[in-house]
Structures are given as structure tokens and as C-alpha cells.
Design a protein around this motif. Structure first.
Motif, mmCIF file in Angstrom:
data_model
loop_
_atom_site.group_PDB
_atom_site.id
_atom_site.type_symbol
_atom_site.label_atom_id
_atom_site.label_comp_id
_atom_site.label_asym_id
_atom_site.label_seq_id
_atom_site.Cartn_x
_atom_site.Cartn_y
_atom_site.Cartn_z
ATOM 1 N N VAL A 296 0.820 -1.211 0.000
ATOM 2 C CA VAL A 296 0.000 0.000 0.000
ATOM 3 C C VAL A 296 0.856 1.263 0.000
ATOM 4 O O VAL A 296 0.611 2.189 -0.793
ATOM 5 N N VAL A 297 1.851 1.316 0.874
ATOM 6 C CA VAL A 297 2.659 2.536 0.998
ATOM 7 C C VAL A 297 3.340 2.917 -0.314
ATOM 8 O O VAL A 297 3.282 4.081 -0.732
ATOM 9 N N SER B 144 2.342 2.310 -3.284
ATOM 10 C CA SER B 144 1.318 2.760 -4.230
ATOM 11 C C SER B 144 0.884 4.195 -3.968
ATOM 12 O O SER B 144 0.303 4.846 -4.838
ATOM 13 N N LEU B 145 1.169 4.696 -2.746
ATOM 14 C CA LEU B 145 0.839 6.080 -2.410
ATOM 15 C C LEU B 145 1.971 7.044 -2.761
ATOM 16 O O LEU B 145 1.882 8.235 -2.502
ATOM 17 N N GLY B 146 3.038 6.512 -3.334
ATOM 18 C CA GLY B 146 4.148 7.356 -3.767
ATOM 19 C C GLY B 146 5.295 7.465 -2.780
ATOM 20 O O GLY B 146 6.211 8.267 -2.987
ATOM 21 N N PHE B 147 5.249 6.674 -1.707
ATOM 22 C CA PHE B 147 6.319 6.697 -0.708
ATOM 23 C C PHE B 147 7.224 5.479 -0.912
ATOM 24 O O PHE B 147 6.768 4.340 -0.796
ATOM 25 N N ASN B 148 8.480 5.731 -1.204
ATOM 26 C CA ASN B 148 9.438 4.650 -1.381
ATOM 27 C C ASN B 148 10.249 4.487 -0.098
ATOM 28 O O ASN B 148 10.923 5.416 0.348
#
Length: 276
Positions: free
Chosen positions: A133-134, A136-140
């Protein structure tokens, strides 16, 4: 007489010493249980022998220095995750506990919800959330934090309740005495209640590290090179399923045994009794 009463433990107060008949039953039950365990172990070893799992080719890799160096690197990764997650969960657990016992109703309700949520959701689901999920929210995030943060969240819910149990164990009269001499509620908590509460629960806090260490074995989800992940690589490369996992299981048992011994040592040093 007074000396005898002062030495009485909680177990002594709650349970009577078994009589002769009960002791005989306990001895018989112990012998039967030991015989069953021995028979089970013998059957397992026999099955390993029949299927060839005791063949030297599955075990010789543990005579190589490179194998132990590789497992040692994984063990370092396990310790890094466990210690980092332990520190984060201690701080977050303390904050959740303070919020839950706060007299600010919305804050207390919010912290109670978060505590129950963190306690109720398995660590594996948290890890999957951070892994799928993380990003997919743009946080690598690095795989280290994808493993450490979920473990910290799961442990913080448990530690918040451990801290709260310690606070509830402090006699209420001490809080009332502090308020009666003009101390604010915050000072009563930080100067009187919390120091005693932490002393009560230190053995439980150390024991909780056992759970954190075991949760690090979920590193395979994010392919973080911890002890279990490196063991899986060895198992795949050498097709040594039983030998690899048996050795790693012994390592985990030794680590957790040492943590438990540390808990007992600290409790004795601080005068906190552990009921066994």
C-alpha cells in the motif's frame, strides 16, 4: 512467624501445597508425558532417517566458515531490526498509554482505539500494508523500515497496555497524596506514578523483546537480509530444508532464552518478583 509470612509469594497465597495423593498423580503424569515426548522425538528422527534428511550432504555446509559468516550477517540484521523496533515501540507505547489515561476525553478515546487496533492486527498484515500500500501512495521506503515500522506498531499496542498495567499497580493513595500537597496531575504522573510503574513492568518490557525478535522472521516478505531470510537462501541453494531450519530454530531459541534470563536478572536486581 512474621518472617515466614513476609517470604510468602503470591503463588503460595493462591495455591495449597499438593498432598501425597496429588504428588503421586503428578509424578505419574510427568513420566507419561516424558515417555510420549521421547516417543514422538524418536518417530521424528526415524522419519528423517528414512527420508534421507540425516544424510551428511545436508549437514556438511554447517562445517564451512562461509555458512556461519552468512548466517552471522543475517543475525546482525535481525538485531538491528529488533533493537530499532524495540526503541520505537517503547516510545510509542508510552505515548499511547499517556494519551489513554489522559483526562482529555477525545485524546483518551483516540489512543484507546489506536492501542486496540495495533494490538489486534497481526504484524504480517502491517508488513504487507507497508510493502504493497505505501509504495502505491508514492512513498518509497527501504526494506529495513518496511519491516521495522510494522513490527514497532504491533508491539507498541501491547507495550501501551503493559505500561497502563504498571500505572494501575501503583496505589491510588499516592496519586491522591501528590494532589493534596498541590502538585499538578502531570507532575504526579511524571514524578510519582511513572517511575514506580516502569519499575513494576521492566521484566515484562524485556520479555516483550522476545516477540519482537520472533516477528523479525517475517523479513522474507520484504526480502530484508535477516537471519531467516539468509537461512532461506541457504536452504534453496543446498536443498537442506530440515538441517537449515533446525539450526536456525536453535539460534532463535538461544536468543530468546538469553532475553528471558536477562528479564529474570533485572527483576531480581530491582526487587520485582516473578511468579513461576
Amino acid at each position: 512467624m512474621a518472617k515466614t509470612q513476609s517470604a510468602m509469594t503470591m503463588r503460595d497465597a493462591l495455591y495449597e501445597a499438593p498432598g501425597p495423593k496429588t504428588r503421586r498423580k503428578m509424578v505419574v503424569g510427568t513420566v507419561i508425558s516424558l515417555a510420549a515426548v521421547v516417543a514422538l522425538l524418536a518417530f521424528v528422527v526415524y522419519r528423517f532417517w528414512v527420508t534421507g534428511q540425516l544424510s551428511s550432504r545436508y549437514w556438511e555446509l554447517f562445517s564451512w566458515r562461509t555458512t556461519w559468516v552468512y548466517l552471522g550477517r543475517g543475525l546482525v540484521g535481525t538485531f538491528q531490526v529488533a533493537l530499532t523496533a524495540g526503541v520505537i515501540s517503547l516510545v510509542l507505547g508510552m505515548l499511547l498509554m499517556l494519551g489513554r489515561i489522559s483526562h482529555v476525553r477525545p485524546l483518551s478515546v483516540l489512543c484507546a482505539i489506536l492501542t486496540n487496533f495495533f494490538r489486534g492486527v497481526p504484524s504480517l498484515l502491517f508488513i504487507y500494508g507497508f510493502f504493497f500500500v505505501v509504495p502505491s501512495l508514492g512513498f518509497n521506503m527501504d526494506s529495513f523500515w518496511m519491516l521495522t515500522i510494522p513490527i514497532s506498531l504491533a508491539a507498541s499496542g501491547v507495550l501501551a497496555e503493559v505500561f497502563r498495567a504498571g500505572v494501575n499497580a501503583v496505589p491510588r493513595g499516592q496519586t491522591e497524596a501528590g494532589l493534596s500537597i498541590g502538585l499538578s496531575r502531570w507532575k504526579v504522573k511524571t514524578k510519582i506514578v511513572l517511575p514506580q510503574a516502569i519499575r513494576f513492568v521492566i521484566p515484562s518490557l524485556i520479555s516483550q523483546l522476545v516477540v519482537v525478535v520472533k516477528d523479525t522472521a517475517l523479513a522474507y516478505v520484504v526480502t530484508f537480509p535477516d537471519l531467516m531470510q539468509n537461512a532461506q537462501v541457504l536452504r534453496t541453494n543446498y536443498d537442506a530444508l530440515v538441517s537449515t531450519y533446525l539450526v536456525v530454530a536453535v539460534i532463535y531459541i538461544l536468543i530468546n532464552y538469553l532475553i528471558n534470563k536477562a528479564s529474570v536478572y533485572v527483576s531480581h536486581r530491582m526487587g520485582v518478583k516473578i511468579i513461576r
